[in-house]
Design a protein around this motif. Sequence first.
Motif, PDB file in Angstrom:
ATOM      1  N   LEU A 163      42.438  -6.840 -16.289  1.00 22.91           N
ATOM      2  CA  LEU A 163      42.034  -5.560 -15.687  1.00 22.91           C
ATOM      3  C   LEU A 163      40.918  -4.990 -16.541  1.00 22.91           C
ATOM      4  O   LEU A 163      41.115  -4.760 -17.741  1.00 22.91           O
ATOM      5  CB  LEU A 163      43.203  -4.580 -15.713  1.00 22.91           C
ATOM      6  N   ILE A 164      39.754  -4.757 -15.935  1.00 18.89           N
ATOM      7  CA  ILE A 164      38.634  -4.226 -16.696  1.00 18.89           C
ATOM      8  C   ILE A 164      38.411  -2.782 -16.255  1.00 18.89           C
ATOM      9  O   ILE A 164      38.090  -2.529 -15.096  1.00 18.89           O
ATOM     10  CB  ILE A 164      37.351  -5.056 -16.477  1.00 18.89           C
ATOM     11  N   LEU A 165      38.599  -1.854 -17.164  1.00 16.98           N
ATOM     12  CA  LEU A 165      38.475  -0.419 -16.865  1.00 16.98           C
ATOM     13  C   LEU A 165      37.120   0.071 -17.375  1.00 16.98           C
ATOM     14  O   LEU A 165      36.829  -0.073 -18.573  1.00 16.98           O
ATOM     15  CB  LEU A 165      39.603   0.357 -17.558  1.00 16.98           C
ATOM     16  N   VAL A 166      36.320   0.620 -16.471  1.00 16.30           N
ATOM     17  CA  VAL A 166      34.972   1.032 -16.859  1.00 16.30           C
ATOM     18  C   VAL A 166      34.645   2.384 -16.242  1.00 16.30           C
ATOM     19  O   VAL A 166      34.878   2.585 -15.044  1.00 16.30           O
ATOM     20  CB  VAL A 166      33.907   0.002 -16.379  1.00 16.30           C
ATOM     21  N   GLN A 167      34.116   3.278 -17.048  1.00 13.41           N
ATOM     22  CA  GLN A 167      33.717   4.585 -16.502  1.00 13.41           C
ATOM     23  C   GLN A 167      32.455   5.096 -17.190  1.00 13.41           C
ATOM     24  O   GLN A 167      32.207   4.795 -18.348  1.00 13.41           O
ATOM     25  CB  GLN A 167      34.854   5.588 -16.657  1.00 13.41           C
ATOM     26  N   GLY A 168      31.652   5.838 -16.423  1.00 15.03           N
ATOM     27  CA  GLY A 168      30.486   6.507 -16.996  1.00 15.03           C
ATOM     28  C   GLY A 168      29.173   5.792 -16.690  1.00 15.03           C
ATOM     29  O   GLY A 168      29.093   4.562 -16.717  1.00 15.03           O
ATOM     30  N   GLY A 169      28.137   6.583 -16.399  1.00 17.76           N
ATOM     31  CA  GLY A 169      26.832   6.057 -16.000  1.00 17.76           C
ATOM     32  C   GLY A 169      26.181   5.182 -17.057  1.00 17.76           C
ATOM     33  O   GLY A 169      25.367   4.314 -16.737  1.00 17.76           O
ATOM     34  N   GLU A 170      26.561   5.386 -18.341  1.00 22.77           N
ATOM     35  CA  GLU A 170      25.920   4.584 -19.389  1.00 22.77           C
ATOM     36  C   GLU A 170      26.366   3.110 -19.326  1.00 22.77           C
ATOM     37  O   GLU A 170      25.801   2.255 -19.984  1.00 22.77           O
ATOM     38  CB  GLU A 170      26.171   5.189 -20.778  1.00 22.77           C
ATOM     39  N   LYS A 171      27.384   2.816 -18.501  1.00 25.10           N
ATOM     40  CA  LYS A 171      27.850   1.429 -18.372  1.00 25.10           C
ATOM     41  C   LYS A 171      27.201   0.691 -17.188  1.00 25.10           C
ATOM     42  O   LYS A 171      27.429  -0.489 -16.989  1.00 25.10           O
ATOM     43  CB  LYS A 171      29.377   1.395 -18.165  1.00 25.10           C
ATOM     44  N   ARG A 172      26.441   1.441 -16.395  1.00 31.93           N
ATOM     45  CA  ARG A 172      25.965   0.881 -15.130  1.00 31.93           C
ATOM     46  C   ARG A 172      25.077  -0.361 -15.326  1.00 31.93           C
ATOM     47  O   ARG A 172      25.253  -1.377 -14.645  1.00 31.93           O
ATOM     48  CB  ARG A 172      25.206   1.963 -14.372  1.00 31.93           C
ATOM     49  N   ALA A 173      24.151  -0.308 -16.270  1.00 32.04           N
ATOM     50  CA  ALA A 173      23.233  -1.436 -16.475  1.00 32.04           C
ATOM     51  C   ALA A 173      24.004  -2.661 -16.983  1.00 32.04           C
ATOM     52  O   ALA A 173      23.742  -3.796 -16.550  1.00 32.04           O
ATOM     53  CB  ALA A 173      22.140  -1.051 -17.470  1.00 32.04           C
ATOM     54  N   ALA A 174      24.969  -2.420 -17.860  1.00 32.73           N
ATOM     55  CA  ALA A 174      25.762  -3.541 -18.393  1.00 32.73           C
ATOM     56  C   ALA A 174      26.571  -4.193 -17.270  1.00 32.73           C
ATOM     57  O   ALA A 174      26.665  -5.425 -17.186  1.00 32.73           O
ATOM     58  CB  ALA A 174      26.683  -3.059 -19.505  1.00 32.73           C
ATOM     59  N   LEU A 175      27.145  -3.377 -16.399  1.00 33.92           N
ATOM     60  CA  LEU A 175      27.923  -3.940 -15.280  1.00 33.92           C
ATOM     61  C   LEU A 175      27.020  -4.731 -14.341  1.00 33.92           C
ATOM     62  O   LEU A 175      27.407  -5.792 -13.850  1.00 33.92           O
ATOM     63  CB  LEU A 175      28.609  -2.824 -14.497  1.00 33.92           C
ATOM     64  N   ALA A 176      25.821  -4.223 -14.100  1.00 33.35           N
ATOM     65  CA  ALA A 176      24.887  -4.943 -13.214  1.00 33.35           C
ATOM     66  C   ALA A 176      24.594  -6.323 -13.801  1.00 33.35           C
ATOM     67  O   ALA A 176      24.564  -7.325 -13.071  1.00 33.35           O
ATOM     68  CB  ALA A 176      23.600  -4.145 -13.039  1.00 33.35           C
ATOM     69  N   ARG A 177      24.427  -6.407 -15.125  1.00 33.85           N
ATOM     70  CA  ARG A 177      24.159  -7.711 -15.753  1.00 33.85           C
ATOM     71  C   ARG A 177      25.401  -8.604 -15.709  1.00 33.85           C
ATOM     72  O   ARG A 177      25.315  -9.803 -15.514  1.00 33.85           O
ATOM     73  CB  ARG A 177      23.705  -7.531 -17.200  1.00 33.85           C
ATOM     74  N   ALA A 178      26.577  -7.990 -15.888  1.00 36.85           N
ATOM     75  CA  ALA A 178      27.823  -8.790 -15.851  1.00 36.85           C
ATOM     76  C   ALA A 178      28.057  -9.377 -14.469  1.00 36.85           C
ATOM     77  O   ALA A 178      28.589 -10.482 -14.333  1.00 36.85           O
ATOM     78  CB  ALA A 178      29.005  -7.919 -16.258  1.00 36.85           C
ATOM     79  N   TRP A 179      27.641  -8.669 -13.447  1.00 33.96           N
ATOM     80  CA  TRP A 179      27.917  -9.090 -12.076  1.00 33.96           C
ATOM     81  C   TRP A 179      26.780  -9.894 -11.444  1.00 33.96           C
ATOM     82  O   TRP A 179      26.959 -10.443 -10.355  1.00 33.96           O
ATOM     83  CB  TRP A 179      28.187  -7.856 -11.207  1.00 33.96           C
ATOM     84  N   ALA A 180      25.600  -9.909 -12.085  1.00 31.82           N
ATOM     85  CA  ALA A 180      24.451 -10.597 -11.474  1.00 31.82           C
ATOM     86  C   ALA A 180      24.754 -12.088 -11.318  1.00 31.82           C
ATOM     87  O   ALA A 180      25.472 -12.677 -12.119  1.00 31.82           O
ATOM     88  CB  ALA A 180      23.214 -10.403 -12.344  1.00 31.82           C
ATOM     89  N   ALA A 181      24.175 -12.685 -10.283  1.00 28.79           N
ATOM     90  CA  ALA A 181      24.442 -14.104 -10.012  1.00 28.79           C
ATOM     91  C   ALA A 181      23.978 -14.990 -11.160  1.00 28.79           C
ATOM     92  O   ALA A 181      24.582 -16.015 -11.462  1.00 28.79           O
ATOM     93  CB  ALA A 181      23.760 -14.509  -8.708  1.00 28.79           C
ATOM     94  N   THR A 182      22.888 -14.600 -11.838  1.00 24.05           N
ATOM     95  CA  THR A 182      22.431 -15.384 -12.985  1.00 24.05           C
ATOM     96  C   THR A 182      22.319 -14.474 -14.199  1.00 24.05           C
ATOM     97  O   THR A 182      22.140 -13.253 -14.057  1.00 24.05           O
ATOM     98  CB  THR A 182      21.043 -16.019 -12.726  1.00 24.05           C
ATOM     99  N   GLY A 183      22.406 -15.085 -15.383  1.00 29.51           N
ATOM    100  CA  GLY A 183      22.322 -14.295 -16.606  1.00 29.51           C
ATOM    101  C   GLY A 183      22.893 -15.108 -17.756  1.00 29.51           C
ATOM    102  O   GLY A 183      23.356 -16.228 -17.565  1.00 29.51           O
ATOM    103  N   ASP A 184      22.851 -14.511 -18.937  1.00 29.80           N
ATOM    104  CA  ASP A 184      23.225 -15.232 -20.152  1.00 29.80           C
ATOM    105  C   ASP A 184      24.432 -14.550 -20.808  1.00 29.80           C
ATOM    106  O   ASP A 184      24.376 -13.359 -21.122  1.00 29.80           O
ATOM    107  CB  ASP A 184      22.006 -15.206 -21.096  1.00 29.80           C
ATOM    108  N   VAL A 185      25.496 -15.324 -20.994  1.00 29.72           N
ATOM    109  CA  VAL A 185      26.720 -14.777 -21.588  1.00 29.72           C
ATOM    110  C   VAL A 185      26.486 -14.304 -23.028  1.00 29.72           C
ATOM    111  O   VAL A 185      27.200 -13.439 -23.524  1.00 29.72           O
ATOM    112  CB  VAL A 185      27.864 -15.817 -21.495  1.00 29.72           C
ATOM    113  N   HIS A 186      25.463 -14.867 -23.702  1.00 29.48           N
ATOM    114  CA  HIS A 186      25.187 -14.425 -25.078  1.00 29.48           C
ATOM    115  C   HIS A 186      24.520 -13.058 -25.107  1.00 29.48           C
ATOM    116  O   HIS A 186      24.672 -12.302 -26.050  1.00 29.48           O
ATOM    117  CB  HIS A 186      24.312 -15.456 -25.810  1.00 29.48           C
ATOM    118  N   GLU A 187      23.777 -12.744 -24.039  1.00 24.48           N
ATOM    119  CA  GLU A 187      23.167 -11.420 -23.924  1.00 24.48           C
ATOM    120  C   GLU A 187      24.180 -10.402 -23.418  1.00 24.48           C
ATOM    121  O   GLU A 187      24.170  -9.239 -23.786  1.00 24.48           O
ATOM    122  CB  GLU A 187      22.037 -11.470 -22.898  1.00 24.48           C
TER     123      GLU A 187
END
Length: 246
Positions: free
Chosen positions: A198-222
């Motif tokens: 269960l991943i609990l996330v709140q607040g606008g400052e997390k939005r960019a990080a969530l977008a990267r976590a959910w994007a179809a491509t990206g780097d787990v090290h970043e």
Amino acid sequence: MSSKEVPGQLVTEKDHAGVTREGANRIEAALKAAVAARGHASLALSGGNTPRGAYATLAQASGIDWSKVDIFWVDERAVPPGDDRSNYRWAKATLLDNARMDPAKVHRMPADASDLEAAAKSYEKTLRDHVAGDAEAVPVIDVMVLGVGDDGHTASLFPGDRAVDVTDRSVVAVGAQHGLEARLTLTRPVIQRSRLVLILVQGGEKRAALARAWAATGDVHETPSRLLRDCKGEVVWIVDQAAAPP
Ligand code: 6PG
């Protein structure tokens, strides 16, 4: 981004109160189901601010037989257990004391030890002693609560840190970095083997990080939270509207 790209189920709540309520409900239901199915349950707790309300709500839940639940930590900071930065301290204040938990069922991560490498090994033994492993001897935790940092970290797996790549250990020490203290953390394989994350996330400052976590491509090290794309069990993101990427 459509919710279909989210790795797992997405539950969007109006605000932090909704994240708290939904988080507590899901933990409660999963613990009860685990006890009903196997006679016992394991729960691994993250630190940070977001889950504190859910832990306090969970302490009031009726019908959880806490004598059958082992409590672990996902990660812990190298501070004494009474320190304001201690993840144990906040779990104790919100959940452990209020649910009157048997200390024998509470397995604190000893990140205040002087030798963090030895402490990581000793916590691996704690996990082995209390949680059954899968075919590869990775402990399978019933319910794991995670958060996501502004930089995309989850647990204490930080961008650019070697700990993200560790697959042959279940617990590792992470050196002090970015002005933060050293830590102990569960590793990628343990997170990915949990029956429910269960991943609990709140607040606008997390939005960019969530977008990267959910994007179809990206780097787990970043963006280490991308490791949640490869979980074997159920993954549920409980996110408030401010944090949810459009
Ligand atoms: C920790 C954590 C960490 C946390 C995130 C989100 O000890 O710092 O376990 O991974 O979950 O940093 O923290 P917030 O809930 O405070 O945003």
